[in-house]
Enzyme design. Structure first.
Site, PDB file in Angstrom:
ATOM      1  N   THR A   1       0.822  -1.206   0.000  1.00 58.25           N
ATOM      2  CA  THR A   1       0.000   0.000   0.000  1.00 58.25           C
ATOM      3  C   THR A   1       0.859   1.261   0.000  1.00 58.25           C
ATOM      4  O   THR A   1       2.013   1.249   0.445  1.00 58.25           O
ATOM      5  CB  THR A   1      -0.946   0.001   1.213  1.00 58.25           C
ATOM      6  OG1 THR A   1      -1.917   1.047   1.055  1.00 58.25           O
ATOM      7  CG2 THR A   1      -0.201   0.176   2.519  1.00 58.25           C
TER       8      THR A   1
ATOM      9  N   GLN B   1      -1.057   4.475   6.939  1.00 56.35           N
ATOM     10  CA  GLN B   1      -0.760   3.498   5.897  1.00 56.35           C
ATOM     11  C   GLN B   1       0.480   2.689   6.218  1.00 56.35           C
ATOM     12  O   GLN B   1       0.585   1.518   5.868  1.00 56.35           O
ATOM     13  CB  GLN B   1      -0.599   4.198   4.549  1.00 56.35           C
ATOM     14  CG  GLN B   1      -1.881   4.820   4.022  1.00 56.35           C
ATOM     15  CD  GLN B   1      -3.023   3.830   3.922  1.00 56.35           C
ATOM     16  OE1 GLN B   1      -2.968   2.853   3.187  1.00 56.35           O
ATOM     17  NE2 GLN B   1      -4.081   4.069   4.688  1.00 56.35           N
TER      18      GLN B   1
ATOM     19  N   HIS C   1       0.198  -0.843   7.850  1.00 55.62           N
ATOM     20  CA  HIS C   1      -0.210  -2.034   7.109  1.00 55.62           C
ATOM     21  C   HIS C   1       0.897  -3.074   7.046  1.00 55.62           C
ATOM     22  O   HIS C   1       0.653  -4.272   7.208  1.00 55.62           O
ATOM     23  CB  HIS C   1      -0.604  -1.662   5.672  1.00 55.62           C
ATOM     24  CG  HIS C   1      -2.021  -1.228   5.527  1.00 55.62           C
ATOM     25  ND1 HIS C   1      -3.078  -2.094   5.568  1.00 55.62           N
ATOM     26  CD2 HIS C   1      -2.549   0.006   5.328  1.00 55.62           C
ATOM     27  CE1 HIS C   1      -4.208  -1.424   5.398  1.00 55.62           C
ATOM     28  NE2 HIS C   1      -3.914  -0.151   5.248  1.00 55.62           N
TER      29      HIS C   1
ATOM     30  N   GLU D   1      -1.246   5.150  -5.018  1.00 53.69           N
ATOM     31  CA  GLU D   1      -2.504   4.446  -4.750  1.00 53.69           C
ATOM     32  C   GLU D   1      -3.493   5.400  -4.069  1.00 53.69           C
ATOM     33  O   GLU D   1      -4.637   5.544  -4.487  1.00 53.69           O
ATOM     34  CB  GLU D   1      -2.218   3.244  -3.850  1.00 53.69           C
ATOM     35  CG  GLU D   1      -3.454   2.458  -3.453  1.00 53.69           C
ATOM     36  CD  GLU D   1      -3.140   1.394  -2.415  1.00 53.69           C
ATOM     37  OE1 GLU D   1      -3.970   0.483  -2.244  1.00 53.69           O
ATOM     38  OE2 GLU D   1      -2.075   1.469  -1.756  1.00 53.69           O
ATOM     39  N   HIS D   2      -3.044   6.042  -2.994  1.00 50.94           N
ATOM     40  CA  HIS D   2      -3.850   7.044  -2.292  1.00 50.94           C
ATOM     41  C   HIS D   2      -3.090   8.372  -2.322  1.00 50.94           C
ATOM     42  O   HIS D   2      -1.926   8.416  -1.932  1.00 50.94           O
ATOM     43  CB  HIS D   2      -4.055   6.676  -0.822  1.00 50.94           C
ATOM     44  CG  HIS D   2      -4.528   5.277  -0.584  1.00 50.94           C
ATOM     45  ND1 HIS D   2      -3.655   4.230  -0.309  1.00 50.94           N
ATOM     46  CD2 HIS D   2      -5.767   4.750  -0.563  1.00 50.94           C
ATOM     47  CE1 HIS D   2      -4.355   3.118  -0.119  1.00 50.94           C
ATOM     48  NE2 HIS D   2      -5.633   3.410  -0.272  1.00 50.94           N
TER      49      HIS D   2
ATOM     50  N   ASP E   1     -10.780   4.102   3.196  1.00 50.67           N
ATOM     51  CA  ASP E   1     -10.569   2.684   3.481  1.00 50.67           C
ATOM     52  C   ASP E   1     -11.851   2.015   3.964  1.00 50.67           C
ATOM     53  O   ASP E   1     -12.032   0.809   3.769  1.00 50.67           O
ATOM     54  CB  ASP E   1      -9.485   2.520   4.546  1.00 50.67           C
ATOM     55  CG  ASP E   1      -8.082   2.694   3.990  1.00 50.67           C
ATOM     56  OD1 ASP E   1      -7.911   2.597   2.759  1.00 50.67           O
ATOM     57  OD2 ASP E   1      -7.154   2.933   4.783  1.00 50.67           O
TER      58      ASP E   1
ATOM     59  N   GLU F   1      -5.411  -4.512 -47.464  1.00 49.33           N
ATOM     60  CA  GLU F   1      -4.758  -5.324 -46.438  1.00 49.33           C
ATOM     61  C   GLU F   1      -4.438  -6.733 -46.934  1.00 49.33           C
ATOM     62  O   GLU F   1      -4.027  -7.585 -46.142  1.00 49.33           O
ATOM     63  CB  GLU F   1      -5.646  -5.397 -45.192  1.00 49.33           C
ATOM     64  CG  GLU F   1      -5.801  -4.048 -44.503  1.00 49.33           C
ATOM     65  CD  GLU F   1      -6.534  -4.134 -43.166  1.00 49.33           C
ATOM     66  OE1 GLU F   1      -7.096  -5.208 -42.869  1.00 49.33           O
ATOM     67  OE2 GLU F   1      -6.522  -3.138 -42.419  1.00 49.33           O
TER      68      GLU F   1
ATOM     69  N   HIS G   1     -12.233 -11.182 -47.156  1.00 51.43           N
ATOM     70  CA  HIS G   1     -13.084 -10.296 -46.370  1.00 51.43           C
ATOM     71  C   HIS G   1     -14.055  -9.557 -47.294  1.00 51.43           C
ATOM     72  O   HIS G   1     -15.251  -9.444 -46.995  1.00 51.43           O
ATOM     73  CB  HIS G   1     -12.239  -9.275 -45.604  1.00 51.43           C
ATOM     74  CG  HIS G   1     -11.586  -9.806 -44.365  1.00 51.43           C
ATOM     75  ND1 HIS G   1     -10.687 -10.847 -44.391  1.00 51.43           N
ATOM     76  CD2 HIS G   1     -11.709  -9.426 -43.063  1.00 51.43           C
ATOM     77  CE1 HIS G   1     -10.270 -11.081 -43.158  1.00 51.43           C
ATOM     78  NE2 HIS G   1     -10.876 -10.239 -42.332  1.00 51.43           N
TER      79      HIS G   1
END
Length: 440
Positions: free
Chosen positions: A240, A262, A265, A332-333, A366, A420, A425
Site C-alpha cells: 500500500t 498506511q 499495514h 494508490e492514495h 478505506d 490489407e 473479407h
C-alpha cells in the site's frame, strides 16, 4: 525515521527520469512467479487435496474440506459485536450508493439509416474474490470486492480468505460475518497463490471463475500474473502507498497521522510527503516521533515502513512542481492538503484515489467514504483504475445493418480488405450482392 529527497532548485526531469528519483518499494512479482508456478499446477492436478496440504504447510491448520459450512458463516454474524456490525452495515450502505451510480446502460448509435451499433453491457458470469488474512483482518476488503460485483449483476460470487489457526481453520470470523451481511454464502478457507489457482482451475468443491479480484501479498499478485489470459484480474496489487501533497497551510499532526495510518499495514508500505514547505517537513518529522511511539504496531511495521527506501519527504519549489512529482509517482492514495485543495486536486492526472483537504483522510476511504479501496499500486495509476462496477462488466458491440445500409458501404469495405491483402473479407460482402460491388 524518514529520509528526505530534495528536488528544489533545479528543473525537474521529465517522465521516467523523474519517476526514478522517487521512493518505491521493491516488489519483484517476476521472481515470485517461478515459486508459485508449481503450487498452481499442483492445485490444477490435485484440487482440494492440494489445498488441504497447503493449508497445513503455510497456515498450520489441518482441514477436512475447504468450503466453509453455512452454519459457521451464520454463527460468525450472530457473534459479531453490535458496534462492528453497525459500522460494517454503514460501510456497505455507502459503498452501494456510490457503486450503484456506476451502472452502465446499453446505448444504440445510428451510424447511417438502417445501420446501428449497440454497446451492450454484460456482467461476467462468476467471480472469485480474495480477502487477505495475514497481519490484519480485512472485512472492509470483502465489502469493496463484493459490492461492485453485486451492483454489476454478477450472478455467482465466491470468496476465499486464508484459514486461521486460532479460529479452528476457518477464515477470520469478522470476514465471515461480512460475507453474511452481504449475502455471500460460498466462502473458502484458502489463501495465497493456491486460492487464486482454485478459482482459475476449479476443484471438486469450487467451480472455476471467470475473474479474480482482491488485494493480497506478493504470492497472490504472482498467481494473478500467472493466470492472466485464462482469467480476468483486477490488478497485481503491491504494498500500500500514501502520498500527501501539502503546503504550509497543512496541519503537521494530520499529515503525520495519515502517513502512519498506511505505514501500519506492512513494513513495505510506502508513506511519501511532497511539500514546498521545509517548515512543514520539519514539523511533520517532529510529530512522527510521539505518534509512532504511541502506535500499536510501531516496531514491527510502522518504523520499518517509514524508514524504508519506499518512504520519504520530498521537497519541491512549489505546488506546481509538487503536482508534477505526484503525477510521476502515481500513488494508490493521494491526499491534497494545500490552499484551495479542490482546485489542486482537479489538476491531478495519476492517482488511484484522491482525498481532498484536511477532512478527507485516506482512512475514510478505506472504510466509509463510499469509494472503493482496491486501487492500483506501484505507479500503475498512470494506466489503471481502482475496482468498480465497470471492472465486472464487458462491453459487447451488437452490429445490425439492413441490406441497403450494407450496400452503401460495401465498396469501402472491399477496398480496405484488398489494401490489407485480405480479399476474402471483401468477398464475404460481394457474395451477398451477386459478386458485384454495389455502386460500381
Amino acid at each position: 525515521m524518514i529520509s528526505r529527497i530534495d528536488l528544489r532548485g533545479d528543473a525537474l526531469p521529465e517522465g521516467a527520469a523523474l519517476r526514478d528519483l522517487l521512493p518505491r518499494a521493491e516488489f519483484d512479482v517476476e521472481a515470485a512467479l517461478e515459486k508459485v508456478r508449481p503450487i498452481c499446477e499442483d492445485v490444477r492436478h490435485r484440487g482440494t487435496a492440494a489445498l488441504i496440504d497447503y493449508a497445513e504447510r503455510f497456515d498450520g491448520v489441518v482441514l477436512e474440506r475447504i468450503r466453509v459450512p453455512a452454519a459457521a458463516i451464520d454463527a460468525a454474524l450472530t457473534a459479531l459485536g453490535p458496534d462492528v456490525r453497525a459500522a460494517l452495515e454503514e460501510s456497505i450502505r455507502r459503498a452501494r450508493i456510490v457503486h450503484r451510480a456506476q451502472r452502465r446502460t446499453d446505448h444504440t448509435t445510428q451510424v447511417v439509416p438502417g445501420g446501428t451499433v449497440t454497446e451492450k453491457w454484460v456482467p461476467v458470469e462468476r467471480v472469485g474474490l480474495y480477502a487477505p488474512g495475514g497481519r490484519s483482518v480485512y472485512p472492509s476488503s470483502v465489502i469493496m470486492n463484493v459490492v461492485p460485483a453485486q451492483e454489476a449483476g454478477v450472478g455467482s460470487i465466491a470468496l476465499a480468505s486464508p484459514p486461521q489457526k486460532e479460529h479452528g481453520g476457518l477464515p477470520h470470523p469478522t470476514i465471515l460475518a461480512a460475507c453474511a451481511l452481504l449475502g455471500v454464502d460460498e466462502v473458502y478457507a484458502a489463501g495465497g497463490a493456491q486460492a487464486v489457482a482454485m478459482f482459475a482451475y476449479g476443484t471438486d468443491e469450487c467451480a472455476p471463475a471467470n475473474m479474480v479480484t482482491g488485494p493480497g501479498n506478493i504470492w497472490v499478485a504472482a498467481a494473478k500474473r500467472y493466470f492472466t489470459g485464462r482469467i480476468g484480474i483486477d490488478t497485481e496489487a503491491g504494498p500500500t502507498e500514501i502520498a500527501v501533497l501539502a503546503d504550509a497551510t497543512a496541519d503537521p499532526a494530520h499529515v503525520a497521522a495519515d502517513l502512519i495510518s498506511q505505514a501500519e499495514h506492512d513494513p513495505l508500505a510506502a508513506a511519501v510527503l511532497v511539500t514546498d514547505s521545509a517548515e512543514l517537513a520539519d514539523a511533520v518529522e517532529r510529530e512522527l516521533k510521539p505518534q509512532v511511539a504511541a502506535a500499536r504496531h510501531a516496531d514491527e511495521r510502522i518504523v520499518p515502513a517509514l524508514g524504508g527506501r519506499q518512504s520519504a519527504i520530498v521537497l519541491v519549489d512549489g505546488v506546481e512542481e509538487g503536482l508534477r512529482v505526484v503525477d510521476a509517482y502515481g500513488a494508490e492514495h493521494l491526499e491534497i492538503q494545500t490552499a484551495d485543495a479542490a482546485a489542486v486536486a482537479g489538476r491531478v492526472r495519476n492517482a488511484g484515489a484522491i482525498f481532498v483537504g484536511p477532512w478527507s483522510p485516506v482512512s475514510l476511504g478505506d472504510y466509509a467514504a463510499g469509494s472503493n479501496h482496491v486501487l492500483p499500486t506501484g505507479g500503475c495509476a498512470c494506466h489503471s483504475s481502482g475496482l468498480s462496477v465497470q471492472s465486472f462488466l464487458r462491453g459487447i458491440h451488437v452490429v445490425d445493418y439492413t441490406r441497403d445500409a450494407l450496400a452503401e458501404v460495401t465498396h469501402h469495405v472491399v477496398t480496405l480488405a484488398e489494401a490489407e491483402d485480405l480479399p476474402a473479407h471483401g468477398a464475404a460482402l460481394k457474395a451477398r450482392f451477386g459478386w458485384e460491388v454495389p455502386g460500381k
